[in-house]
Structures are given as structure tokens and as C-alpha cells.
Design a protein around this motif. Structure first.
Motif, PDB file in Angstrom:
ATOM      1  N   ALA A 201       0.835  -1.209   0.000  1.00 44.17           N
ATOM      2  CA  ALA A 201       0.000   0.000   0.000  1.00 44.17           C
ATOM      3  C   ALA A 201       0.865   1.253   0.000  1.00 44.17           C
ATOM      4  N   ARG A 202       1.871   1.280   0.853  1.00 45.46           N
ATOM      5  CA  ARG A 202       2.764   2.440   0.907  1.00 45.46           C
ATOM      6  C   ARG A 202       3.461   2.646  -0.442  1.00 45.46           C
ATOM      7  N   GLY A 203       3.918   1.550  -1.059  1.00 46.65           N
ATOM      8  CA  GLY A 203       4.586   1.639  -2.353  1.00 46.65           C
ATOM      9  C   GLY A 203       3.674   2.114  -3.470  1.00 46.65           C
TER      10      GLY A 203
ATOM     11  N   ASP B 200      -4.021   5.464   3.588  1.00 47.28           N
ATOM     12  CA  ASP B 200      -4.915   4.890   4.594  1.00 47.28           C
ATOM     13  C   ASP B 200      -4.220   3.798   5.394  1.00 47.28           C
ATOM     14  N   PRO B 201      -4.594   3.651   6.679  1.00 44.17           N
ATOM     15  CA  PRO B 201      -4.047   2.542   7.462  1.00 44.17           C
ATOM     16  C   PRO B 201      -4.550   1.206   6.917  1.00 44.17           C
ATOM     17  N   VAL B 202      -3.667   0.228   6.821  1.00 46.39           N
ATOM     18  CA  VAL B 202      -4.008  -1.087   6.290  1.00 46.39           C
ATOM     19  C   VAL B 202      -4.194  -2.054   7.454  1.00 46.39           C
ATOM     20  N   THR B 203      -5.342  -2.711   7.454  1.00 46.20           N
ATOM     21  CA  THR B 203      -5.646  -3.692   8.495  1.00 46.20           C
ATOM     22  C   THR B 203      -6.061  -5.002   7.843  1.00 46.20           C
ATOM     23  N   SER B 204      -6.009  -6.061   8.617  1.00 42.95           N
ATOM     24  CA  SER B 204      -6.387  -7.371   8.105  1.00 42.95           C
ATOM     25  C   SER B 204      -7.888  -7.402   7.815  1.00 42.95           C
ATOM     26  N   PRO B 205      -8.277  -7.948   6.666  1.00 45.74           N
ATOM     27  CA  PRO B 205      -9.705  -8.036   6.322  1.00 45.74           C
ATOM     28  C   PRO B 205     -10.366  -9.330   6.820  1.00 45.74           C
ATOM     29  N   THR B 206      -9.890  -9.870   7.936  1.00 44.75           N
ATOM     30  CA  THR B 206     -10.369 -11.167   8.422  1.00 44.75           C
ATOM     31  C   THR B 206     -11.885 -11.244   8.501  1.00 44.75           C
ATOM     32  N   TYR B 207     -12.532 -10.234   9.026  1.00 44.26           N
ATOM     33  CA  TYR B 207     -13.976 -10.301   9.226  1.00 44.26           C
ATOM     34  C   TYR B 207     -14.778  -9.701   8.086  1.00 44.26           C
ATOM     35  N   THR B 208     -14.115  -8.939   7.219  1.00 41.64           N
ATOM     36  CA  THR B 208     -14.834  -8.306   6.110  1.00 41.64           C
ATOM     37  C   THR B 208     -14.593  -9.016   4.783  1.00 41.64           C
TER      38      THR B 208
ATOM     39  N   VAL C  29     -12.776  -8.542   2.345  1.00 34.87           N
ATOM     40  CA  VAL C  29     -11.970  -7.680   1.473  1.00 34.87           C
ATOM     41  C   VAL C  29     -12.004  -6.237   1.988  1.00 34.87           C
ATOM     42  N   ASN C  30     -10.837  -5.611   2.008  1.00 30.71           N
ATOM     43  CA  ASN C  30     -10.715  -4.182   2.267  1.00 30.71           C
ATOM     44  C   ASN C  30     -10.240  -3.518   0.983  1.00 30.71           C
ATOM     45  N   GLU C  31     -10.840  -2.399   0.663  1.00 34.19           N
ATOM     46  CA  GLU C  31     -10.466  -1.642  -0.530  1.00 34.19           C
ATOM     47  C   GLU C  31      -9.714  -0.389  -0.121  1.00 34.19           C
ATOM     48  N   TYR C  32      -8.595  -0.143  -0.796  1.00 29.16           N
ATOM     49  CA  TYR C  32      -7.791   1.050  -0.562  1.00 29.16           C
ATOM     50  C   TYR C  32      -7.635   1.775  -1.898  1.00 29.16           C
ATOM     51  N   LEU C  33      -8.083   3.012  -1.918  1.00 29.21           N
ATOM     52  CA  LEU C  33      -8.040   3.823  -3.135  1.00 29.21           C
ATOM     53  C   LEU C  33      -7.118   5.007  -2.883  1.00 29.21           C
TER      54      LEU C  33
END
Length: 146
Positions: free
Chosen positions: A46-48, A53-61, A63-67
Motif C-alpha cells: 500500500a505504501r509503495g 490509509d491505514p491497512v488492516t487485516s480483512p479477516t472479518y470483512t 476484502v478491504n479496498e484502498y483507493l
């Protein structure tokens, strides 16, 4: 390619280096035990990509989307899925077509959907923070370094 990491920061730095050579539509498939560093590596990707945005594990969701970076990052956790069919049921094809990078934790649960992926295996070793990180995939550039 094999790399050794001695801290979460080094793992993130390797993720950031990989992000510089990733292209839209690529899939990064992780293999590794719980707590191996898959999410730390994803934070680096994500940083690269320039995502703030802070990146967290999507264990319960699932998928997490980062734009907001040079391309979107879709961070999947397949721990609760049992087959590639489950993955396609949640819209896998749609994510692939959106022009981002799909990062998949617990990819071994959906192996059939990981064609042409970049595979990253993270193994824990004797020291608390030491990790052996193996990156494989035809789509990689040989000059990846940290």
C-alpha cells in the motif's frame, strides 16, 4: 527470489519495493502461517502504491479496498472461504477488472483462482522477528531489491 526480514519494517520495505513493479490487474497470493507477516507485507505494498490509509487485516470483512494511490489495492482474506467458487461468489471477477492489485491472504484456500499470481511465501524462523520471504511469479522483474 528469496529475502530475509528481521523486522516488520523490513517486511514492509520489501512490500513497497514489490509495489513499484506491480501493474493493474495483478494478483499477489500469500502463503504463510498466522502471524507470519502477510498484513505487514501488504502495508508495504500500500505504501509503495502511494496509499495513505491505514491497512488492516480483512479477516472479518473478507476484502478491504484502498483507493487513492497510483492504482487501487484490494486486500482479501480467504481464511473463511473454502473454494475458488466461494471467491467468485463474492465478485472476484469484478475486482480483477477494476484495474487494481488484488492481494490475497490464505490463497491456498482458493488455489484454482490464483492463475498467473505472484506467490509470496512467508516463513517464521527461530528468532522472534526473522522471516524468510520467497517471491515467485513470471510477472516479476529480476531486479527487485530492498
Amino acid at each position: 527470489m528469496e529475502f530475509w526480514s528481521h523486522s516488520p519494517e523490513e517486511t514492509e520495505a520489501l512490500g513497497a519495493a514489490l509495489a513499484r513493479v506491480l501493474e493493474p490487474g495483478q494478483v499477489v497470493a500469500f502463503r504463510g502461517d498466522l502471524g507470519a507477516g502477510k498484513t505487514a507485507f501488504t502495508r508495504g505494498i500500500a505504501r509503495g502504491l502511494g496509499i495513505k490509509d491505514p491497512v488492516t487485516s480483512p479477516t472479518y470483512t473478507i476484502v478491504n479496498e484502498y483507493l487513492g494511490g497510483r492504482m487501487p489495492l484490494f486486500h482479501f482474506d480467504m481464511y473463511r472461504l473454502h473454494s475458488a467458487e466461494d471467491l467468485f461468489d463474492i465478485g472476484w471477477d469484478d475486482y480483477l477488472e477494476r484495474g487494481g492489485v488484488c492481494v490475497v491472504e490464505w490463497s491456498e484456500n482458493v488455489t484454482d483462482a490464483m492463475e498467473n499470481a505472484i506467490f509470496i511465501t512467508i516463513e517464521k524462523f527461530s528468532r522472534e522477528e526473522e522471516r524468510k520471504i520467497t517471491i515467485e511469479g513470471a510477472a516479476l522483474h529480476e531486479n527487485l531489491s530492498i
